[in-house]
Design a protein around this motif. Structure first.
Motif, short mmCIF file in Angstrom:
data_model
loop_
_atom_site.label_atom_id
_atom_site.label_comp_id
_atom_site.label_asym_id
_atom_site.label_seq_id
_atom_site.Cartn_x
_atom_site.Cartn_y
_atom_site.Cartn_z
N ASN A 161 -65.80 -66.49 -69.30
CA ASN A 161 -66.13 -67.08 -70.74
C ASN A 161 -65.15 -67.16 -71.63
O ASN A 161 -65.06 -68.18 -72.34
CB ASN A 161 -67.31 -66.17 -70.96
CG ASN A 161 -68.57 -66.26 -70.17
OD1 ASN A 161 -68.62 -67.19 -69.71
ND2 ASN A 161 -69.46 -65.45 -70.51
N LEU A 162 -64.30 -66.15 -71.55
CA LEU A 162 -62.99 -66.05 -72.61
C LEU A 162 -62.03 -67.37 -72.40
O LEU A 162 -61.71 -67.88 -73.12
CB LEU A 162 -62.40 -64.84 -72.64
CG LEU A 162 -63.08 -63.62 -73.28
CD1 LEU A 162 -62.15 -62.37 -72.88
CD2 LEU A 162 -63.12 -63.95 -74.84
N PHE A 163 -61.87 -67.57 -70.81
CA PHE A 163 -61.00 -68.57 -70.60
C PHE A 163 -61.83 -70.06 -70.91
O PHE A 163 -60.97 -70.78 -71.57
CB PHE A 163 -60.91 -68.45 -68.89
CG PHE A 163 -60.04 -69.55 -68.34
CD1 PHE A 163 -58.63 -69.66 -68.41
CD2 PHE A 163 -60.68 -70.73 -67.77
CE1 PHE A 163 -57.98 -70.63 -67.93
CE2 PHE A 163 -59.92 -71.66 -67.04
CZ PHE A 163 -58.36 -71.62 -67.35
N ARG A 164 -63.09 -70.12 -70.82
CA ARG A 164 -63.54 -71.42 -71.05
C ARG A 164 -63.53 -71.54 -72.64
O ARG A 164 -63.45 -72.67 -73.08
CB ARG A 164 -65.29 -71.36 -70.78
CG ARG A 164 -65.29 -71.67 -69.39
CD ARG A 164 -66.76 -71.67 -68.87
NE ARG A 164 -66.94 -71.71 -67.35
CZ ARG A 164 -68.14 -70.92 -66.89
NH1 ARG A 164 -68.95 -70.35 -67.65
NH2 ARG A 164 -68.34 -70.90 -65.69
N ARG A 165 -63.61 -70.57 -73.32
CA ARG A 165 -63.51 -70.86 -74.90
C ARG A 165 -62.10 -71.06 -75.29
O ARG A 165 -62.14 -71.83 -76.19
CB ARG A 165 -64.15 -69.29 -75.61
CG ARG A 165 -65.69 -69.14 -75.38
CD ARG A 165 -66.04 -68.04 -76.23
NE ARG A 165 -67.33 -67.64 -75.96
CZ ARG A 165 -67.79 -66.59 -75.90
NH1 ARG A 165 -66.99 -65.25 -76.28
NH2 ARG A 165 -68.97 -65.95 -75.72
N HIS A 183 -60.17 -72.77 -73.53
CA HIS A 183 -59.82 -74.01 -73.17
C HIS A 183 -60.53 -74.95 -73.88
O HIS A 183 -60.39 -76.24 -73.94
CB HIS A 183 -59.68 -74.10 -71.52
CG HIS A 183 -58.75 -73.74 -70.79
ND1 HIS A 183 -57.86 -72.90 -71.48
CD2 HIS A 183 -58.23 -74.05 -69.77
CE1 HIS A 183 -56.86 -72.59 -70.70
NE2 HIS A 183 -57.00 -73.50 -69.43
N HIS A 184 -61.72 -74.75 -74.37
CA HIS A 184 -62.57 -75.57 -75.12
C HIS A 184 -62.19 -75.82 -76.47
O HIS A 184 -62.20 -76.81 -77.21
CB HIS A 184 -64.03 -74.97 -75.11
CG HIS A 184 -64.94 -75.77 -74.24
ND1 HIS A 184 -64.91 -76.80 -73.94
CD2 HIS A 184 -66.42 -75.20 -74.22
CE1 HIS A 184 -66.14 -77.33 -73.39
NE2 HIS A 184 -67.03 -76.12 -73.36
N SER A 185 -61.71 -74.75 -77.05
CA SER A 185 -60.84 -74.99 -78.37
C SER A 185 -59.81 -75.83 -78.54
O SER A 185 -59.25 -76.16 -79.57
CB SER A 185 -60.52 -73.40 -78.92
OG SER A 185 -59.90 -72.84 -78.22
N HIS A 186 -59.04 -75.99 -77.42
CA HIS A 186 -57.78 -76.90 -77.27
C HIS A 186 -58.19 -78.34 -77.23
O HIS A 186 -58.64 -79.05 -76.90
CB HIS A 186 -56.88 -76.41 -76.21
CG HIS A 186 -56.21 -75.12 -76.33
ND1 HIS A 186 -55.62 -74.64 -77.69
CD2 HIS A 186 -56.44 -73.99 -75.90
CE1 HIS A 186 -55.11 -73.56 -77.31
NE2 HIS A 186 -55.57 -73.13 -76.18
#
Length: 149
Positions: free
Chosen positions: A140-144, A146-149
């Motif tokens: 979840n931290l990884f997705r967040r 990468h989503h914010s970039h």
């Protein structure tokens, strides 16, 4: 956890039974020692009276005294016979209690092994759940990130 609780109860009951059997065995061992001592005392008395009879026969002995000696020795022989039966019965009981104690110890060991296995499996399940939770958090931290970039 109910299985552990039931198994813990079984272990406690088996420990109590093992301790009870050990106490019985200890009491029987003490009784055996006492019975053997009584038997040895009877043998000593018999030997002493047999020697007294021999001595009395060399110095002269009335028929009544001879009869009394023989009767008393016969009474000692009967007491020795009875005491041998007591000793044999106690010995048999000691052997039974030894076997029972060994069986109880074996059963206790089996329960303790089973409890240890259950605890190990529960710890492994907990570790897997914790690992899964950590993996999900990391993902979840990884997705967040990468989503914010």
């Amino acid at each position: 956890m109910a299985k552990n609780s039931a198994l813990t109860t079984l272990i406690d009951l088996t420990k109590d039974k093992t301790n009870d059997v050990a106490k019985q065995l200890q009491n029987l061992t003490s009784s055996r020692q006492s019975a053997h001592e009584q038997l040895e005392t009877l043998h000593t008395y018999r030997q002493d009276y047999a020697q007294r009879l021999q001595q009395a026969m060399t110095t002269g002995l009335s028929a009544a005294n001879y009869h009394n000696f023989r009767q008393f020795i016969a009474t000692l022989d009967e007491a020795i016979s009875q005491q041998n039966k007591v000793v044999a019965q106690i010995d048999a009981n000691v052997e039974l209690r030894k076997k029972e104690w060994v069986d109880q110890k074996r059963q206790l060991s089996s329960y303790e092994t089973l409890l240890s296995r259950q605890e190990r499996q529960a710890a492994q399940r907990e570790n897997r759940i914790e690992q899964r939770t950590n993996d999900e958090l990391s993902m979840n931290l990884f997705r967040r990130a990468h989503h914010s970039h």
